[in-house]
Motif scaffolding. Structure first.
Motif, short mmCIF file in Angstrom:
data_model
loop_
_atom_site.label_atom_id
_atom_site.label_comp_id
_atom_site.label_asym_id
_atom_site.label_seq_id
_atom_site.Cartn_x
_atom_site.Cartn_y
_atom_site.Cartn_z
N GLU A 100 2.09 38.91 33.17
CA GLU A 100 2.33 38.07 32.13
C GLU A 100 1.69 38.58 30.90
O GLU A 100 2.32 38.41 29.84
N ALA B 206 3.63 47.73 26.47
CA ALA B 206 3.73 47.04 25.46
C ALA B 206 5.17 46.90 25.30
O ALA B 206 5.88 47.48 25.37
N ILE B 207 5.81 45.38 24.95
CA ILE B 207 7.05 45.15 25.04
C ILE B 207 7.38 45.00 23.36
O ILE B 207 6.54 44.19 22.74
N ILE B 208 8.18 46.03 22.82
CA ILE B 208 8.45 45.84 21.55
C ILE B 208 9.47 45.21 21.15
O ILE B 208 10.59 45.44 21.88
N ASN B 209 9.61 44.49 19.93
CA ASN B 209 10.79 43.76 19.50
C ASN B 209 11.66 44.91 18.67
O ASN B 209 11.52 45.12 17.63
N LYS C 22 13.57 43.93 15.58
CA LYS C 22 12.72 44.29 14.28
C LYS C 22 12.63 45.65 13.85
O LYS C 22 12.03 46.17 12.85
N MET C 23 12.67 46.58 15.05
CA MET C 23 12.56 47.93 14.78
C MET C 23 13.77 48.51 14.38
O MET C 23 14.09 49.85 14.53
N GLU D 103 2.83 40.27 13.54
CA GLU D 103 4.37 40.18 13.05
C GLU D 103 5.28 39.95 14.00
O GLU D 103 6.63 39.95 13.79
N GLY D 104 4.93 39.72 15.37
CA GLY D 104 5.62 39.80 16.38
C GLY D 104 6.63 41.18 16.79
O GLY D 104 7.47 41.17 17.82
N ILE D 105 6.05 42.06 16.24
CA ILE D 105 6.75 43.60 16.58
C ILE D 105 6.24 44.05 17.96
O ILE D 105 7.10 44.33 18.76
N ILE D 106 4.99 43.78 18.31
CA ILE D 106 4.62 43.74 19.68
C ILE D 106 5.01 42.21 20.22
O ILE D 106 4.09 41.36 19.64
N GLU D 107 5.72 42.17 21.31
CA GLU D 107 6.05 40.92 21.80
C GLU D 107 5.12 40.43 22.74
O GLU D 107 4.83 39.20 22.89
N LYS D 108 4.96 41.59 23.61
CA LYS D 108 3.72 41.02 24.63
C LYS D 108 3.25 42.32 25.40
O LYS D 108 3.78 43.34 25.28
#
Lengths: 153, 153
Positions: free
Chosen positions: A16, A54-57, A60-61, B46-51
DNA sequence: ATAAAAAAAGAATTTTATTCTATATATTTT
DNA sequence: AAAATATATAGAATAAAATTCTTTTTTTAT
């Protein structure tokens, strides 16, 4: 190795949020930090925890075009299959690569900036491979779920 | 927000290992911990790193059967599509869910313990959904690549 | 029931995260 | 181009967490 309920709970917590502190986990599990710390290290050593990412959006990229490519080869000898797999897996645009049952041989997930990059990938990289038979592409319009299998005892 | 080279390098480092310390990153980037720390926080805000997630070795956890399911619906009104999506996404066995172009409507990734669990999923959960048209399954024999899109400027 | 092994607790230490202030670098305005 | 402003970084101080070590408790096997 035999995992118990505590190990499973630790795995689910880390799945999680991999940056959760040992202290937080300890609190949730009603333990002190020592056993939690040691169990995590054990799970890492055993390779049960493979890595932390890390999960990147990607939207946005600026990575907005994703597609699944279904690929059949011309020939199915081990040599051809292995060579093809090695080649496609070396491309940065290919983020996931599966060997599957059924009418196709491979399923590739390709993620690129835009349609131009996609076309360039197909023309300069994929279609150059001599083993390539047919390619069928399905573009991803939206991904509505991204999770991990529930870990149970 | 505008990202510079340092941000990108941080993202790539975290994508490789989300448990890397700020200190280590700072060393690799020839910076002190302060700017690295602040940039990471900014990227999170900024939400660029989501999780941050831990990747678990599913084979070792006894999850050995994975499949892609291509699904077409009987009807394609917005109501039907939305309802179906909501329903399938609620199933634990469905770990990824895509809306795709082409001859099918949905692509689901299903991950279960064994063939028995797969059959049970199809019989008791999937086939119960009234919107369901056709299902074509391709089992995953092997996954040879799992990566993330290269982040560039 | 007892001995041995495994797991957890608690305390001490090392390392890292986080905050704060000062300095340097870059950007904008004139 | 110089001054003014904003932005980013460095360096030091503090707070929090990780890690190690020793002792106690719990579990397991005999």
């Amino acid at each position: 190795m035999k995992l118990d309920t505590t190990d499973i709970r630790i795995l689910n917590l880390l799945q999680e949020n991999s940056r959760i502190t040992t202290k937080e986990m300890a609190k949730k599990l009603s333990l002190t930090t020592t056993p939690v710390f040691e169990r995590v290290k054990k799970l890492e050593r055993e390779g049960i925890i493979e890595k932390y990412v890390a999960i990147i959006n990607q939207k946005k990229m600026g990575i907005i075009l994703s597609a699944f490519l279904f690929i059949s080869l011309k020939e199915h000898t081990r040599r051809h299959i292995d060579k093809f797999q090695k080649d496609v897996d070396s491309f940065d645009e290919v983020t996931e690569s599966f060997h599957i049952t059924g009418e196709n041989d491979f399923l590739l997930k390709v993620e690129v900036k835009d349609m131009e990059a996609y076309q360039k990938f197909v023309f300069t990289k994929l279609s150059v491979l001599t083993q390539l038979g047919s390619v069928k592409t399905q573009f991803i319009l939206a991904q509505t779920k991204q999770s991990f299998p529930n870990i149970e005892l």
